[in-house]
Write an enzyme that holds these catalytic residues in place. Structure first.
Site, PDB file in Angstrom:
ATOM      1  N   ASP A  47      12.310  -3.901  17.089  1.00 37.54           N
ATOM      2  CA  ASP A  47      11.551  -2.374  17.057  1.00 37.54           C
ATOM      3  C   ASP A  47       9.712  -2.351  16.871  1.00 37.54           C
ATOM      4  O   ASP A  47       9.076  -3.202  17.943  1.00 37.54           O
ATOM      5  CB  ASP A  47      11.341  -2.176  15.604  1.00 37.54           C
ATOM      6  CG  ASP A  47      11.460  -0.439  15.676  1.00 37.54           C
ATOM      7  OD1 ASP A  47      11.380   0.577  17.099  1.00 37.54           O
ATOM      8  OD2 ASP A  47      11.511  -0.224  14.450  1.00 37.54           O
TER       9      ASP A  47
HETATM   10  C1  BGC Z   1      11.698   3.025  16.492  1.00 37.55           C
HETATM   11  C2  BGC Z   1      13.057   3.240  17.141  1.00 37.55           C
HETATM   12  C3  BGC Z   1      12.483   4.004  18.679  1.00 37.55           C
HETATM   13  C4  BGC Z   1      11.160   2.731  18.776  1.00 37.55           C
HETATM   14  C5  BGC Z   1      10.544   3.299  20.305  1.00 37.55           C
HETATM   15  C6  BGC Z   1      10.041   2.594  16.745  1.00 37.55           C
HETATM   16  O1  BGC Z   1       8.946   3.279  15.935  1.00 37.55           O
HETATM   17  O2  BGC Z   1      11.555   3.180  14.566  1.00 37.55           O
HETATM   18  O3  BGC Z   1      13.820   3.689  16.613  1.00 37.55           O
HETATM   19  O4  BGC Z   1      13.755   3.424  19.282  1.00 37.55           O
HETATM   20  O5  BGC Z   1      10.057   3.143  18.093  1.00 37.55           O
HETATM   21  O6  BGC Z   1      11.296   4.705  21.063  1.00 37.55           O
END
Ligand code: BGC
Length: 762
Positions: free
Chosen positions: A232
């Site tokens: 993530d």
């Molecule tokens: C989120 C993800 C997301 C990623 C990219 C993170 O803060 O938890 O679900 O895909 O950012 O935007």
């Protein structure tokens, strides 16, 4: 490129190039290696639309992304109980990705809705792992059928936003396997997502991004995952440990810092270069799978997808109450639409899944376009979270003049979002007051809800109807009008229980946790598994949803009365539309272990199969479900595997977890013997429950209990009255076998040990 070619390519890369490939180029791209013609590919959020950022990138949805189509969020689509529809929605998303040259859409998000408070619940499907798994698998199939990857997320146990980047989710093995893993497991085994995104949090103390058990032992070795794992955004704590654990790609870019650490670790012999090679191979495999199948000429018809978003949203709406069949409304009547959400609906949540919609359609616009006699009054201000007296007065006046009043209410954006949790389960007080005032002015009041997770409904007894529309995507208004006026018969069912109040939720005492972490002390008893076991009343149960028609369930038949855990069982049931309108039933099958107390405490029932069936008035259909071992098994921590305890299981069928008119019983026999480890501390009851134990110790223990009882009796009459023979027997049940030495019976310690050895060796 085949495996060999990819390995050859990796063999040509320098250590620096390889380490470089293991982190992003920027926010959204993988790194190119120009020297070897390795291209950069782009990934994008997701999951219910495209959030492709052209300019300044960020991951919290603050900066604009391209104009796209926002489909209903997972909280809504789960309510459709319709995997076929989900797959079609996935195909549409996949086509849009092809058009936009996006290699991976970052979703679906399958974390379990453990508490109504999780800020990100709107992005998640359900409190139930099976429903979550089925819906996610369908979406992945749809997207990937267009040769675009998915990234099932957030692996794993990311069930709160509070302290999400550091908190440890402390959870026992069985609960992880039965509640928090199955959606990932099903999706990996049945749809092979191209990528998996690991979560921010730690699991039992270890960051998901550097957890070898999670990323390698379970995900790859047990489930057979073939793609790459990405972090993530910002989830990496120790990059070198991550590479060794199986975290292939760090996102976003680390400014070269972590790339250098990887190089140094390999040079210093702290990290095997083979682990780096393996990560590169996995990433390249997916890069080329996309690049070689890229079809940028794929059309992206946003207008058509807008219409599709409306169709999908209509399938998801859950009719929670419809007293006196007030719905559907008549197209001839004057209807008062009240509440800002009627004009500017809340149809998606805040954060990384936020889509920049090319169009939105609210209910007022949709109704006016159809020439319906609808008035609009604002009723409350979402921004200010209040309802000035004049706004309420205006709404009440409109309600008084109309045949029926429809209040569009729910949670404002600030109430639920990625990044933080809710602190309570209430709607804004202003809206609650408005609903009460309108309901007083017009006895035909309907409430239409916009929210990603349960809300308390203090006014439930005062309104005639409630339509839960969750966060229904950019065309939600079209769908709401179709359902309210009967063009579409609602067929959504709740993918979660609505507790009466927050405190009823099983995680209430522990949710959020302390700075170190949160303990999942409610264990497997999440959602209806808890409310059913505790026989607790809920506002609306899991699986519940009304229709404008009625359905009757009958004739449940099982293919066998008894099976072995290696067999499958077919359950067949007849469902009939007994009303006057065409509609769709959601036939749900739950399995319960009727005597599973010896080895495991089990929920009363668990959803193990469901099917959405369209029926014309008077039409009936047979629906069959096939159940395999997993429908009956629990995770056994003695063998660290799924295991069925021999005994009777209930098969219940109906249209919600609380309304299951059909029930049958099947006996399932286990073919897997648990390892025996009887020792001096094993109690009589357990030894006698084992056939070999019964054989070896039976006569001896029976003699001992008889001696024990007569001894008690000979003590005094008073004693024998106070302790009956049954009581003696019951107490002896719990006596460790070592007691045989002190309480007589004529056995020596060595003899007992020898007898135990004989039981264990079987
Ligand atoms: C989120 C993800 C997301 C990623 C990219 C993170 O803060 O938890 O679900 O895909 O950012 O935007």
């Amino acid at each position: 490129m085949d495996k060999k070619e990819i390995q050859n390519l990796v063999a040509q890369m320098t250590l620096e190039e390889k380490a470089g490939l293991l982190s992003g180029l920027d926010f959204w791209h993988t790194k190119p290696v120009e020297r070897l013609d390795i291209p950069a590919t782009m990934v994008s959020d997701g999951p219910h639309g495209l959030r492709k950022q052209d300019q300044e990138a960020d991951h919290l949805g603050i900066n604009d992304s391209i104009k796209a189509v926002c489909f209903p969020a997972a909280s809504a689509t789960a309510a459709s109980f319709d995997p076929e529809m989900m797959e079609k929605m996935g195909e549409a998303l996949g086509e849009a990705c092809q058009h936009e040259n996006l290699s991976v859409l970052l979703g679906p998000a399958v974390n379990i809705k453990r508490s109504p408070l999780c800020g990100r619940n709107f992005e998640y499907f359900s409190e139930d792992p099976y429903l979550t798994g089925v819906m996610a698998t369908a979406l992945i199939r749809g997207i990937q059928s267009k040769n675009v990857g998915t990234s099932i997320k957030h692996f794993a146990l990311n069930n709160q936003e509070h302290r999400r980047m550091s908190s440890s989710s402390d959870c026992d093995e069985r609960t992880i396997r039965e509640i928090y893993f199955p959606a990932f497991e099903m999706a990996v085994k049945e749809a092979q997502p191209w990528t998996v995104m690991c979560s921010y949090n730690r699991i039992n103390g270890v960051y998901a991004s550097e957890n070898p058990w999670l990323l390698t032992d379970v995900l790859r070795k047990e489930w057979g995952f073939e793609g790459y794992v990405m972090s993530d955004w910002g989830a990496v704590s120790d990059r070198v440990a991550g590479v060794a654990a199986g975290l292939d790609l760090e996102m976003p870019a680390s400014g070269g810092v972590n790339d250098r650490k990887i190089v140094e670790a390999v040079q210093a012999g702290r990290l095997d270069e083979k682990a780096v090679d393996l990560c590169c191979e996995r990433i390249l495999n997916i890069i080329y799978r996309f690049v070689e199948n890229a079809k940028p000429e794929t059309p992206w018809d946003k207008e058509a997808q807008h219409r599709m978003a409306a169709d999908v949203a209509a399938e998801c709406m859950v009719l929670l109450k419809n007293e006196g069949d007030i719905l559907p409304l008549s197209r001839e009547d004057e209807i008062a639409f009240i509440g800002e959400f009627a004009e500017k609906p809340r149809f998606q949540g805040g954060g990384s899944s936020h889509i920049n919609c090319f169009r939105t359609t609210g209910a007022v616009e949709a109704a006016k376009a159809q020439g319906l006699k609808v008035t609009y009054s604002r009723g409350y201000s979402v921004e200010a979270d209040d309802a000035p007296a004049d706004m309420i007065a205006e709404a009440v006046a409109a309600a008084k003049k109309a045949k029926a009043a429809v209040v569009f209410a729910g949670l404002p954006d600030a109430y639920e979002s990625e990044g933080y949790d809710r602190t309570h389960m209430r709607m804004p007080e202003s809206q609650n007051r408005l609903i009460e005032a309108v309901a007083e002015a017009n006895s035909n009041t309907v409430v239409v809800l916009h929210n990603g997770s349960p809300v308390e409904m203090p006014w439930i007894g005062k309104v005639k109807a409630v339509l839960e529309t969750y966060l229904g995507g950019q065309a939600v208004g079209l769908a709401q009008v179709r359902v309210l006026f009967g063009d579409v018969n609602p067929s959504g069912h709740l993918p979660e229980s609505f507790p009466i109040k927050l405190e009823d939720n099983p995680s209430y005492l522990f949710y959020g946790g302390d700075p170190q972490g949160t303990e999942y002390r409610e264990g497997i008893f999440v959602g209806y598994r808890y409310y059913d076991k505790k026989k607790m009343e809920v506002l609306f149960p899991f699986g519940y949803g009304l229709s404008y028609t009625t359905f009757a369930y009958s004739n449940l038949r099982l293919s066998a009365d008894a099976i072995r855990d290696t067999d499958t069982l077919t359950a067949t049931v007849t469902v009939k539309n007994t009303g006057k309108r065409a509609g769709k039933a959601v036939v749900q099958l739950y399995v319960g272990d009727m005597e599973g107390f010896v080895n495991a405490i089990r929920p009363v029932r668990e959803l193990k199969a469901f099917r959405k069936v369209a029926l014309e008035p008077g039409e009936s259909r047979e629906v069959s479900f096939t159940l395999g071992k997993r429908a009956f098994a629990h995770w056994n921590t003695r063998i660290h595997d799924w295991w069925v305890e021999t005994g009777d299981f209930s098969i219940e069928v109906g249209d919600s977890s609380a309304c299951l008119p059909l029930k049958a019983t099947v006996k399932v026999e286990s073919t897997v013997a648990l390892p025996k480890n009887f020792d001096m501390n094993s109690i009589y009851m357990d030894i006698l429950a084992d056939p070999r134990g019964q054989e070896i110790f039976g006569s001896f223990i029976r003699k001992m209990t008889a001696d024990f009882s007569s001894e008690q009796e000979s003590v005094s009459e008073a004693a024998s009255e106070a302790v009956t023979e049954e009581m003696n027997m019951a107490m002896l049940n719990y006596m460790p076998i070592r007691g045989a030495i002190s309480f007589g019976g004529g056995l020596q310690e060595e003899q007992i040990r020898e007898m135990l050895r004989k039981i264990n060796e079987e």
